[in-house]
Design a protein around this motif. Structure first.
Motif, PDB file in Angstrom:
ATOM      1  N   TRP A  19       2.880   2.519  -2.663  1.00 37.19           N
ATOM      2  CA  TRP A  19       4.276   3.934  -2.367  1.00 37.19           C
ATOM      3  C   TRP A  19       3.874   4.923  -1.482  1.00 37.19           C
ATOM      4  N   GLN A  20       2.884   5.030  -0.856  1.00 44.20           N
ATOM      5  CA  GLN A  20       2.594   5.958   0.428  1.00 44.20           C
ATOM      6  C   GLN A  20       3.746   5.871   1.034  1.00 44.20           C
ATOM      7  N   TYR A  21       3.527   5.009   1.459  1.00 44.52           N
ATOM      8  CA  TYR A  21       4.501   4.131   2.528  1.00 44.52           C
ATOM      9  C   TYR A  21       6.266   4.236   2.319  1.00 44.52           C
ATOM     10  N   VAL A  22       5.856   4.163   1.504  1.00 44.12           N
ATOM     11  CA  VAL A  22       7.781   4.579   0.759  1.00 44.12           C
ATOM     12  C   VAL A  22       8.299   5.996   1.052  1.00 44.12           C
ATOM     13  N   VAL A  23       6.804   6.856   0.580  1.00 44.90           N
ATOM     14  CA  VAL A  23       6.663   8.154   0.661  1.00 44.90           C
ATOM     15  C   VAL A  23       7.528   8.447   2.039  1.00 44.90           C
ATOM     16  N   TRP A  24       6.523   8.033   2.977  1.00 45.83           N
ATOM     17  CA  TRP A  24       7.043   8.462   4.036  1.00 45.83           C
ATOM     18  C   TRP A  24       8.361   7.740   5.135  1.00 45.83           C
ATOM     19  N   ALA A  25       8.987   6.588   4.779  1.00 43.29           N
ATOM     20  CA  ALA A  25       9.616   5.902   5.127  1.00 43.29           C
ATOM     21  C   ALA A  25      11.185   6.591   4.265  1.00 43.29           C
ATOM     22  N   VAL A  26      10.866   7.620   3.264  1.00 40.75           N
ATOM     23  CA  VAL A  26      11.910   8.493   2.570  1.00 40.75           C
ATOM     24  C   VAL A  26      11.775   9.949   4.053  1.00 40.75           C
ATOM     25  N   LEU A  27      10.345  10.260   4.067  1.00 39.25           N
ATOM     26  CA  LEU A  27      10.376  11.527   4.406  1.00 39.25           C
ATOM     27  C   LEU A  27      10.863  11.421   5.908  1.00 39.25           C
TER      28      LEU A  27
END
Length: 397
Positions: free
Chosen positions: A161-169
């Motif tokens: 999920w960390q990488y999903v957050v990065w993509a959203v940011l």
């Protein structure tokens, strides 16, 4: 003179990269090596996706810091400390790259959060500039501070999920940038300095390619490895020649003629978005060349390194085709060199199972040389003839 006066926009014709900027770029030498090393061997789609994902944040931060240096000619101790702290943050990110998709993701996120705070420190004085150069406070607060705090918070999010957050940011940052359309930029960009800085970064990634050839040849000291390394050097030399004789020269001419918001948008699209793919393509080629040297004694090149090498060249040409179209070139004129420039490497990658490593590199080097010769011939045909000594000198202008 106050620090605010020193940072204020003013005319800076003929400006070159400062020593601080050159020292700052050294951390990207390590970043290039770390990212390229992740594609050594036989990478698959997950490895390519991780490479592209981990490469964008540091590249985008480099672009942001480059623009701040371009707009604010400030050599104060305050700016030096901020840039040196940014180097430490980026060095931590580079060290985290090998395991950033697992155990070191928090370090990568916190390092990037630190660079956002540096960017806030560099832009905040512009909120006190006199009109019309003043930057609204909400822009650095949202673009730098809020983004930095959210990246720091992402360090506590477990993978994946960390990488999903990065993509959203990253997507939110791009949306903010695209909707701004140049508003709030305090002054005129210096085209010469901008093109020089991007060219220096391109030299860094070309340097990683040369270093990969040398170290791989050292590890596999055979005649076959030497042949592949020499062909790889010819490929890189042809790309360097065409980039700095034609690509960077055209960019400086186009950006130098652009004014106001159009200049900012051109710089954002060409220097920021599209050169991400230019430099990513070169880093992919660096990894593919290293593996081609190491596998020089094999009957054929594996699929991963073939796509890293040939696919990297195809990406490099595709990005330059997009740049040419952004310059306003005719799609037909661009297609003349872009179609073979993309098609030949893709065909080589698809046929990798029947091509020896040396033949793969030879075909790609031949394409790069043909591209260079076409560009030189085209430039010579378009160059106006020099006026003779008896001609009216106004006729040559």
């Amino acid at each position: 003179m106050s620090a605010l006066d020193a940072a204020a926009p003013r005319a800076r014709e003929g400006r070159h990269a400062a020593w601080l900027e050159l020292f700052f770029d050294l951390v990207f030498v390590a970043f290039a090596a770390q990212l390229s090393h992740g594609l050594h061997g036989d990478p698959g789609l997950p490895e390519f996706a991780v490479f592209l994902g981990l490469y964008f944040p540091p590249w985008w931060m480099w672009c942001n810091l480059m623009v701040s240096a371009n707009l604010f000619e400030d050599d104060s101790a305050r700016r030096r400390f901020l840039m040196l702290f940014a180097m430490l943050c980026l060095a931590a990110m580079a060290a985290a790259v090998p395991e950033a998709d697992s155990t070191r993701g928090a370090v990568y996120a916190l390092g990037y959060a630190g660079t956002r705070l540096v960017l806030l420190g560099l832009w905040w004085p512009a909120t006190r500039f006199p009109e019309p150069h003043r930057v609204p406070r909400w822009r650095p607060l949202s673009y730098c501070l809020a983004s930095g705090l959210l990246w720091a918070a992402s360090a506590a999010v477990p993978s994946p999920w960390q990488y999903v957050v990065w993509a959203v940011l990253i997507a939110a940052e791009m949306a903010l940038l695209l909707t701004a359309r140049g508003r709030g930029v305090p002054g005129r960009l210096n085209a010469g300095h901008l093109v020089e800085r991007i060219g220096l970064f391109v030299i860094i990634v070309f340097g990683e390619s040369v270093l990969s050839l040398i170290t791989s040849t050292d590890h596999v000291w055979t005649a076959d490895a030497g042949v592949v390394a020499v062909l790889g050097f010819v490929l890189l030399a042809a790309l360097w020649w065409s980039y700095f004789d034609f690509g960077s020269t055209a960019a400086e001419q186009v950006l130098g003629r652009a004014e106001g918001v159009r200049a900012y948008l051109m710089a954002r699209d060409i220097g920021g978005f599209l050169h991400y793919f230019v430099t990513a393509g070169i880093l992919c080629m660096a990894a593919g060349l290293a593996t081609a040297v190491e596998e020089s004694g094999h009957a054929h090149l594996a699929g991963g390194p073939a796509w890293a090498l040939a696919g990297g060249l195809a990406l490099y040409h595709a990005a330059h085709a997009a740049i040419a179209l952004r310059f306003g070139r005719s799609p037909v004129a661009v297609a003349v060199w872009a179609v073979p420039g993309i098609g030949v490497p893709v065909a080589v990658a698809l046929a990798h199972q029947v091509l020896a490593p040396w033949l793969v590199v030879l075909l790609l080097a031949a394409e790069a040389i043909a591209h260079l010769l076409y560009a030189r011939t085209k430039a010579a045909r378009l160059r106006p003839p020099a006026a003779s000594s008896t001609d009216d000198p106004r006729a040559a202008s």
